[in-house]
Design a protein around this motif. Structure first.
Motif, short mmCIF file in Angstrom:
data_model
loop_
_atom_site.label_atom_id
_atom_site.label_comp_id
_atom_site.label_asym_id
_atom_site.label_seq_id
_atom_site.Cartn_x
_atom_site.Cartn_y
_atom_site.Cartn_z
N ILE A 18 2.48 16.88 -15.08
CA ILE A 18 3.49 17.54 -14.25
C ILE A 18 2.99 17.68 -12.82
O ILE A 18 3.68 17.30 -11.86
N ALA A 19 1.77 18.19 -12.67
CA ALA A 19 1.21 18.35 -11.33
C ALA A 19 1.03 17.00 -10.64
O ALA A 19 1.29 16.86 -9.43
N ALA A 20 0.60 15.99 -11.39
CA ALA A 20 0.38 14.67 -10.80
C ALA A 20 1.70 14.06 -10.32
O ALA A 20 1.75 13.45 -9.24
N MET A 21 2.76 14.21 -11.10
CA MET A 21 4.05 13.64 -10.70
C MET A 21 4.64 14.40 -9.52
O MET A 21 5.23 13.80 -8.61
N GLU A 22 4.49 15.72 -9.51
CA GLU A 22 4.95 16.51 -8.36
C GLU A 22 4.21 16.06 -7.10
O GLU A 22 4.82 15.91 -6.02
N ALA A 23 2.90 15.85 -7.21
CA ALA A 23 2.10 15.45 -6.05
C ALA A 23 2.53 14.07 -5.55
O ALA A 23 2.56 13.83 -4.33
N ALA A 24 2.87 13.18 -6.47
CA ALA A 24 3.27 11.83 -6.07
C ALA A 24 4.54 11.85 -5.23
O ALA A 24 4.72 11.01 -4.33
N LEU A 25 5.42 12.80 -5.47
CA LEU A 25 6.68 12.88 -4.74
C LEU A 25 6.52 13.43 -3.33
O LEU A 25 7.37 13.17 -2.47
N VAL A 26 5.46 14.19 -3.08
CA VAL A 26 5.31 14.82 -1.76
C VAL A 26 4.19 14.19 -0.93
O VAL A 26 3.96 14.61 0.19
N GLN A 27 3.50 13.20 -1.48
CA GLN A 27 2.42 12.58 -0.72
C GLN A 27 2.98 11.82 0.47
O GLN A 27 4.15 11.44 0.50
N ALA A 28 2.14 11.58 1.45
CA ALA A 28 2.57 10.90 2.68
C ALA A 28 3.08 9.49 2.36
O ALA A 28 4.06 9.03 2.93
N ARG A 29 2.39 8.82 1.45
CA ARG A 29 2.82 7.48 1.05
C ARG A 29 3.79 7.62 -0.12
O ARG A 29 3.40 7.66 -1.28
N LYS A 30 5.05 7.70 0.18
CA LYS A 30 6.05 7.95 -0.84
C LYS A 30 6.18 6.75 -1.78
O LYS A 30 6.08 5.60 -1.35
N PRO A 31 6.44 6.99 -3.05
CA PRO A 31 6.73 5.88 -3.97
C PRO A 31 8.03 5.20 -3.56
O PRO A 31 8.82 5.73 -2.78
N GLN A 66 10.71 6.91 -7.33
CA GLN A 66 11.12 8.30 -7.09
C GLN A 66 12.15 8.74 -8.14
O GLN A 66 12.07 9.85 -8.66
N MET A 67 13.10 7.87 -8.42
CA MET A 67 14.09 8.20 -9.45
C MET A 67 13.41 8.48 -10.79
O MET A 67 13.70 9.48 -11.46
N SER A 68 12.52 7.57 -11.18
CA SER A 68 11.83 7.73 -12.47
C SER A 68 11.05 9.04 -12.52
O SER A 68 11.04 9.73 -13.54
N LEU A 69 10.39 9.38 -11.42
CA LEU A 69 9.61 10.63 -11.39
C LEU A 69 10.51 11.85 -11.51
O LEU A 69 10.18 12.80 -12.23
N LEU A 109 0.82 -1.22 0.00
CA LEU A 109 0.00 0.00 0.00
C LEU A 109 0.85 1.27 0.00
O LEU A 109 0.32 2.38 -0.04
N GLY A 110 2.17 1.11 0.08
CA GLY A 110 3.05 2.27 0.11
C GLY A 110 3.12 2.94 1.47
O GLY A 110 3.67 4.03 1.60
N ARG A 111 2.58 2.29 2.50
CA ARG A 111 2.60 2.86 3.85
C ARG A 111 3.83 2.29 4.58
O ARG A 111 3.74 1.40 5.43
N LEU A 112 4.99 2.78 4.18
CA LEU A 112 6.24 2.15 4.57
C LEU A 112 6.55 2.33 6.05
O LEU A 112 7.15 1.44 6.66
N ASP A 113 6.16 3.46 6.63
CA ASP A 113 6.40 3.65 8.07
C ASP A 113 5.63 2.60 8.87
O ASP A 113 6.16 2.01 9.83
#
Length: 691
Positions: free
Chosen positions: A363-376, A381-384, A152-156
């Motif tokens: 662009i906005a979607a990829m920027e949002a993906a990098l700062v969301q709580a559930r990090k890729p 992250q590299m690809s983004l 789920l990307g909830r790594l913590d």
């Protein structure tokens, strides 16, 4: 003896570790009562213990036929189906077990894992949280919760769950192994290695731990170490499907395509419902040029239950792009996003298919993906970052472009070791080796063939463009980036040290080795282009091993070349490309080597082509290259962008378009961001508004 007494004895034998006696009693029961569920269930457990999964599933299916069969039997059948990759059937049996006995923890646990592996993460999480509520001291459930949180990307929360599992059970090998996988995703490779090794120390036959160690080493581009762990795993589990697919991928990276294909086919044969096995088989078929079969594998992988559907659909889209079907690729990427809204993998992968505008929603979607709580994951992250770097370069936002390019390159550079000084020394030794006396002594030693044409130079220097122009000629085949020359040289000895000990027959043998590796590629073509840029390292050797071969050396403005390298997340190994200073040092080493080789290479076997000259006067340069290859002129070379052929490089999109001059001198508008590169190249930062 009654049936009941026989069954009691059978289970007593089984619990005492006496499987043959248990099996004998069960078979006696079935002679009297065919279809007796308890006997069939135990026979299934015995078959599973002896590594006969198909027989085990068959027994348990029969055991579960009566409506009154215990829920535990259905739960065990569900787990065995899961292990065999039959996820849809596994889910059906597990759900039936939970409905039949809602307090059966094993059934809820199995259902949670099955749903997780089917990609139904939220539903799986609910099942496992129910188990945790029923058994708060159960280390296994917290391990399984950690696995679901990872998906789920909830790594913590995943890390907290694994920590809870290890607090409850410090010697829980599976939890150590899964923690290693998580730490790998976080880019904490040394800690990940330590965790996986600890898992193996506890359980030397824990297959997942070996598999995770191999994945970590692959991420660090330490492929020999990765293969060592896969070999260790397959020593005691020769039919482990995950190991076979990992081996296939490693063989693919090493250009051992036939062996890779055999491994992948074996994996698919062993587990026909493994989405991952079909996906890996597709990648190998793609490398072999069998594109229709590869597309079928990707579609099969996407249709099967599991977690690789998104990756398989992206691979299918990229396959269409490589084949020149840009519209089909665009539609395929759209289908990925339709099925997986917000797919980071898809948005990053299609970056090279488009020219971004400032208002592009990606662009906005990829920027949002990098700062969301559930990090890729780290790789995502590299690809983004690379995709956003490209997007902002397109929109002429230099500052934002390099904010992302610097981050993407730094993340990549941290995953492997690279010694710029050692590379400089090695490249200098190559230049030292090719002295005039050596070139003269062995100038006629090589295997005679006019078919090989080597297009080489720095990556992003125009090699793909030159190949596309030449491959548009009906008598010339563009084979792409082949590893055949490197493998032929490596088989003969350490390069360039071994040159001192080679004689005429050694040089000829290397040439014959190369020809043998390439003879099945377009056998009717009069000329075969090997467009591996790094073959410049062997440019001095080529005329000694292949007396009729020709070399086209592609050159481009140094800063434009390096900027283009820095803006690409290469699929292969380009260790020099991820720091501006190291990139500049490598370019100067390459430049110095080619300057030395230029002095000793036969003039009639070397042609140097400047990218800028091709852009300025395509026809003149195309005619010049065709004449150099001793081929008749063909007008198709001027319409290279219309040629339908597979292109598998970072320039896949550019060569589908007519030539434009926009890439000439592109670096000037970004000069302020390139200080370390310019310094390494021995250039001053230009003055003026741009700087």
């Amino acid at each position: 003896m009654t049936v009941e007494e026989a069954l009691r004895q059978a289970y007593a034998h089984w619990n005492a570790g006496q499987a043959p006696q248990a099996e004998q009693r069960c078979l006696q029961v079935l002679q009297v009562l065919p279809g007796q569920p308890d006997a069939l269930h135990l026979l299934g457990l015995i078959a599973h213990a002896y590594g006969k999964p198909d027989l085990a599933i068959d027994y348990l299916r029969q055991a579960c036929l009566p409506p009154t069969a215990p829920a535990l039997y259905r739960s065990n059948l569900a787990e065995m189906c899961r292990q065999k990759g039959l996820l849809a059937e596994a889910e059906q049996h597990a759900r039936r077990a939970t409905e039949q006995e809602p307090q059966l923890v094993a059934a809820w646990s199995n259902l949670g894992i099955i749903l997780q592996e089917s990609g139904k993460f939220e539903a799986g999480l609910q099942c496992l949280e129910r188990v945790a509520a029923l058994q708060p001291e159960n280390a296994e459930v917290f391990n399984n919760l950690g696995n679901t949180f990872v998906r789920l990307g909830r790594l913590d929360q995943a890390q907290e769950s694994y920590a809870r599992a290890l607090t409850l059970h410090p010697s829980y090998a599976e939890a150590h192994s899964n923690l290693a996988y998580l730490l790998h995703d976080l880019g904490r490779y040394d800690e990940a290695i330590a965790a996986a090794r600890q898992a193996i120390d506890i359980n030397p036959q824990l297959t997942d731990a070996y598999f995770n160690l191999a994945q970590i080493e692959i991420s660090r581009m330490r492929y020999a170490e990765a293969m060592r762990w896969i070999d260790a795993l397959m020593a005691f589990a020769p039919q482990h499907v995950g190991a076979l697919t990992a081996r296939a991928l490693l063989l693919l990276k090493a250009d051992h395509l036939d062996q890779a294909l055999a491994c992948a086919r074996q994996a698919v044969e062993l587990m026909p419902n493994s989405a991952n096995a079909h996906n890996v088989l597709g990648q190998i078929l793609q490398a072999l040029g069998q594109h229709d079969d590869a597309a079928g594998c990707f579609e099969r992988a996407a249709a099967l239950p599991g977690t690789v559907a998104e990756e398989a659909l992206v691979s299918r889209a990229l396959l269409r792009l490589e084949s020149g079907d840009k519209e089909g690729a665009s539609n395929a990427f759209a289908q990925v996003l339709e099925r997986f809204p917000g797919s980071v993998r898809s948005m990053a992968a299609r970056a090279d298919t488009k020219t971004y505008r400032a208002d592009d929603p990606d662009i906005a979607a990829m920027e949002a993906a990098l700062v969301q709580a559930r990090k890729p994951s780290l790789s995502q992250q590299m690809s983004l970052h690379f995709a956003l770097g490209k997007a902002y370069l397109d929109t002429h936002d230099s500052e934002r472009a390099f904010l992302h390019l610097n981050q993407g390159n730094a993340l990549k550079r941290a995953t492997f070791a690279y010694d710029a000084g050692a590379i400089s020394t090695w490249m200098c030794s190559i230049g030292d080796a090719f002295v005039p006396a050596l070139m003269d002594k062995f100038k006629h030693a090589g295997a005679p063939s006019a078919r090989p044409v080597f297009v080489l130079g720095m990556p992003r220097s125009g090699t793909t463009l030159v190949e596309q122009i030449l491959a548009s000629h009906p008598g010339i085949h563009g084979a792409g980036e082949l590893g055949a020359l490197r493998h032929a040289v490596d088989a003969a000895g350490k390069f360039p040290d071994a040159l001192l000990h080679w004689g005429s027959e050694d040089f000829a043998a290397i040439g014959r080795n190369y020809l043998a590796r390439t003879e099945r590629i377009a056998p009717d073509a009069l000329r075969l282009i090997d467009k591996m840029p790094s073959n410049f390292l062997y440019a001095g050797l080529i005329p000694l091993i292949l007396s009729g071969a020709r070399i086209i050396h592609c050159r481009r403005d140094p800063v434009d070349t390096c900027l283009s390298c820095y803006s690409k997340h290469f699929a292969g190994e380009q260790g020099f490309a991820y720091r501006l200073d190291e990139l500049g040092i490598f370019y100067r080493d390459y430049q110095a080597l080619m300057e030395r080789l230029r002095q000793v290479l036969p003039a009639d076997r070397l042609l140097e082509v400047d990218y800028e000259s091709v852009v300025d006067d395509l026809e003149r340069q195309a005619r010049r290259m065709i004449a150099f290859l001793d081929m008749p002129w063909d007008e198709a070379c001027l319409q290279f962008h219309q040629t339908r052929r597979v292109v598998r490089t970072a320039s896949v999109s550019q060569v589908r378009e007519p030539i434009y001059a926009t890439s000439k001198g592109r670096w000037h508008r970004h000069a302020a961001q390139l200080g370390p590169l310019l310094a390494a190249l021995g250039m001053d930062l230009p003055a003026g508004p741009t700087a």
